[in-house]
Design a protein around this motif. Structure first.
Motif, mmCIF file in Angstrom:
data_model
loop_
_atom_site.group_PDB
_atom_site.id
_atom_site.type_symbol
_atom_site.label_atom_id
_atom_site.label_comp_id
_atom_site.label_asym_id
_atom_site.label_seq_id
_atom_site.Cartn_x
_atom_site.Cartn_y
_atom_site.Cartn_z
ATOM 1 N N THR A 44 0.926 -1.061 -0.294
ATOM 2 C CA THR A 44 0.390 0.301 -0.150
ATOM 3 C C THR A 44 1.035 1.180 0.032
ATOM 4 O OG1 THR A 44 -1.894 -1.899 1.368
ATOM 5 C CG2 THR A 44 -2.034 0.773 1.419
ATOM 6 N N LEU A 45 1.734 1.344 0.934
ATOM 7 C CA LEU A 45 3.106 2.427 1.181
ATOM 8 C C LEU A 45 3.679 2.200 -0.661
ATOM 9 C CD1 LEU A 45 5.158 2.010 4.584
ATOM 10 C CD2 LEU A 45 2.515 3.718 3.456
ATOM 11 N N LEU A 46 3.886 1.858 -1.361
ATOM 12 C CA LEU A 46 4.570 1.731 -2.264
ATOM 13 C C LEU A 46 4.242 2.125 -2.750
ATOM 14 C CD1 LEU A 46 7.350 0.787 -3.732
ATOM 15 C CD2 LEU A 46 6.369 -1.195 -4.290
ATOM 16 N N GLY A 47 2.770 2.095 -3.340
ATOM 17 C CA GLY A 47 2.029 2.161 -4.077
ATOM 18 C C GLY A 47 1.193 3.811 -4.100
ATOM 19 N N GLY A 48 1.022 4.327 -2.802
ATOM 20 C CA GLY A 48 0.919 5.889 -2.481
ATOM 21 C C GLY A 48 2.053 6.085 -3.261
ATOM 22 N N LEU A 49 3.723 5.977 -3.092
ATOM 23 C CA LEU A 49 4.797 6.728 -3.151
ATOM 24 C C LEU A 49 5.011 6.571 -4.602
ATOM 25 C CD1 LEU A 49 6.699 5.154 -0.566
ATOM 26 C CD2 LEU A 49 6.096 7.499 -0.382
ATOM 27 N N VAL A 50 4.535 5.743 -5.201
ATOM 28 C CA VAL A 50 4.950 5.914 -6.416
ATOM 29 C C VAL A 50 3.613 6.893 -7.279
ATOM 30 C CG1 VAL A 50 3.861 4.597 -8.932
ATOM 31 C CG2 VAL A 50 4.861 3.369 -7.258
ATOM 32 N N ALA A 51 2.114 7.120 -6.487
ATOM 33 C CA ALA A 51 1.735 8.180 -7.155
ATOM 34 C C ALA A 51 2.077 9.283 -7.190
ATOM 35 C CB ALA A 51 -0.349 8.113 -6.435
ATOM 36 N N ASP A 52 3.004 9.962 -5.742
ATOM 37 C CA ASP A 52 3.308 11.129 -5.613
ATOM 38 C C ASP A 52 4.250 11.038 -6.279
ATOM 39 O OD1 ASP A 52 4.093 13.021 -3.395
ATOM 40 O OD2 ASP A 52 5.307 12.018 -2.416
ATOM 41 N N ARG A 53 5.627 10.515 -6.497
ATOM 42 C CA ARG A 53 6.638 11.114 -7.684
ATOM 43 C C ARG A 53 5.918 10.753 -8.696
ATOM 44 N NH1 ARG A 53 10.451 12.488 -3.467
ATOM 45 N NH2 ARG A 53 9.966 11.538 -2.379
ATOM 46 N N ILE A 54 4.679 10.883 -9.176
ATOM 47 C CA ILE A 54 4.988 11.288 -10.718
ATOM 48 C C ILE A 54 4.432 12.701 -11.139
ATOM 49 C CG2 ILE A 54 3.541 10.297 -12.764
ATOM 50 C CD1 ILE A 54 3.594 7.652 -11.687
ATOM 51 N N GLY A 55 5.478 13.483 -11.024
ATOM 52 C CA GLY A 55 4.711 14.566 -11.290
ATOM 53 C C GLY A 55 4.118 15.393 -12.297
ATOM 54 N N LYS A 56 5.740 14.858 -13.512
ATOM 55 C CA LYS A 56 4.167 16.154 -14.394
ATOM 56 C C LYS A 56 3.682 15.089 -15.275
ATOM 57 C CE LYS A 56 8.993 14.245 -16.388
ATOM 58 N NZ LYS A 56 10.059 15.317 -17.819
ATOM 59 N N HIS A 57 3.478 13.728 -15.016
ATOM 60 C CA HIS A 57 3.092 12.861 -15.865
ATOM 61 C C HIS A 57 1.199 12.855 -15.042
ATOM 62 C CE1 HIS A 57 5.403 12.032 -18.127
ATOM 63 N NE2 HIS A 57 6.516 11.783 -17.547
ATOM 64 N N ARG A 58 0.698 13.456 -14.378
ATOM 65 C CA ARG A 58 0.068 13.411 -13.435
ATOM 66 C C ARG A 58 -1.371 13.478 -14.029
ATOM 67 N NH1 ARG A 58 -3.992 17.956 -11.634
ATOM 68 N NH2 ARG A 58 -4.590 17.324 -10.009
ATOM 69 N N HIS A 59 -1.508 13.804 -14.766
ATOM 70 C CA HIS A 59 -2.513 13.207 -16.399
ATOM 71 C C HIS A 59 -2.616 11.763 -16.225
ATOM 72 C CE1 HIS A 59 1.065 13.867 -19.358
ATOM 73 N NE2 HIS A 59 0.151 12.770 -20.093
ATOM 74 N N LEU A 60 -1.545 11.353 -16.824
ATOM 75 C CA LEU A 60 -1.255 9.650 -16.887
ATOM 76 C C LEU A 60 -1.724 8.919 -15.517
ATOM 77 C CD1 LEU A 60 1.918 9.279 -19.142
ATOM 78 C CD2 LEU A 60 -0.538 9.185 -19.547
ATOM 79 N N VAL A 61 -1.081 9.367 -13.934
ATOM 80 C CA VAL A 61 -1.830 9.132 -13.032
ATOM 81 C C VAL A 61 -2.956 8.706 -13.295
ATOM 82 C CG1 VAL A 61 -1.238 8.894 -11.015
ATOM 83 C CG2 VAL A 61 0.519 9.998 -11.897
ATOM 84 N N LEU A 62 -3.715 10.455 -13.250
ATOM 85 C CA LEU A 62 -5.302 10.294 -12.863
ATOM 86 C C LEU A 62 -6.054 9.213 -13.903
ATOM 87 C CD1 LEU A 62 -5.745 14.669 -12.684
ATOM 88 C CD2 LEU A 62 -5.384 12.284 -10.761
ATOM 89 N N GLY A 63 -5.154 9.251 -14.792
ATOM 90 C CA GLY A 63 -6.268 7.918 -16.129
ATOM 91 C C GLY A 63 -5.849 6.880 -15.727
ATOM 92 N N ALA A 64 -4.729 6.161 -15.741
ATOM 93 C CA ALA A 64 -4.470 4.834 -14.786
ATOM 94 C C ALA A 64 -5.902 4.410 -13.392
ATOM 95 C CB ALA A 64 -3.248 4.928 -14.263
#
Length: 244
Positions: free
Chosen positions: A13-33
């Motif tokens: 769970t921590l790993l998943g959240g930290l991955v989301a935190d680190r992907i900054g400029k690709h936020r649109h891809l994070v939200l889409g996924a």
């Protein structure tokens, strides 16, 4: 053993959240996924599990599906009501504050869901150790996406990074707590199916009404955003298929 298995869920769970935190400029891809993953969680995990626990029909409709519709309509009504108060600066500030509350509510719902995941591991261990391992594999596999969604949703609705990380930490601790307390807390089937339906409606609304539009209005949004959504859904299908 249940506690050790739940600790693996904690780390994932921590790993998943930290991955989301680190992907900054690709936020649109994070939200889409994230939207695709949420759709997969609803369609392949929450609703089938809710219907499997079905023990009560209300006027010919399973309780879980009634709660699913009520949650979807309820959050829609709340958001439409919030949209009526955007004309003045003070109203806009209140609007942002309320949206932050929606993010916290969604994060808290994910924490509760993770708690139930941990409880499932503990309950399965009371029946059979091998069953507990099988359940834990499923929990661990999708806890990465739980952490990912907890951080993404909480931060999307205007909450500070520290608050999003706090919700992520609580989400990671939840399965451990659930596994420890399973022997003391028995969740009635009727309450469980109502919660699963409610949570499914809540997640689906956030994914389709807020997260996907936000992803596709981003300046750098491209066909890759749509691809990320499809891949997120397929990923959850694969996870559920392997662990179901």
């Amino acid at each position: 053993m249940p506690i050790l298995l739940s600790l693996a869920a904690f780390l994932m769970t921590l790993l998943g959240g930290l991955v989301a935190d680190r992907i900054g400029k690709h936020r649109h891809l994070v939200l889409g996924a994230a939207a695709g993953v949420m759709l997969g969680v609803v369609a392949f995990d929450l609703l089938p599990e809710a219907l499997a626990h079905n023990s009560l029909n209300v006027h010919g409709v399973p309780l879980s599906m009634l709660m699913f519709a009520l949650a979807f309509l309820g959050i829609h009504i709340v958001e439409r009501s919030m949209g009526m108060h955007t004309a003045h600066e003070g109203d806009y500030a209140m609007h942002r504050h309320t949206r932050a509350g929606v993010g916290l509510t969604a994060g808290a719902a994910l924490v509760l869901h993770s708690f139930l995941d941990g409880a499932a591991i503990g309950a399965a261990y009371q029946t059979d150790a091998s069953l507990a391992v099988a359940v834990a594999i499923g929990v661990i596999a999708h806890d990465f996406t739980d952490g990912f969604n907890t951080y993404t949703i909480t931060s999307l609705y205007g909450n500070a990074r520290r608050r999003a990380l706090t919700l992520l930490t609580l989400d990671a601790l939840a399965p451990v707590t659930g596994a420890v307390l399973t022997s003391l807390i028995a969740i009635p089937s009727g309450i469980l199916e109502a919660y699963l339906g409610l949570f499914a409606g809540f997640l689906l609304y956030l994914a389709t009404s807020d997260i996907l539009p936000e992803a596709h209005t981003a300046r750098h949004a491209t066909g890759w955003t749509l691809t990320a959504t499809v891949l997120g859904t397929l990923f959850m299908w694969g996870v559920i298929g392997m662990t179901g």
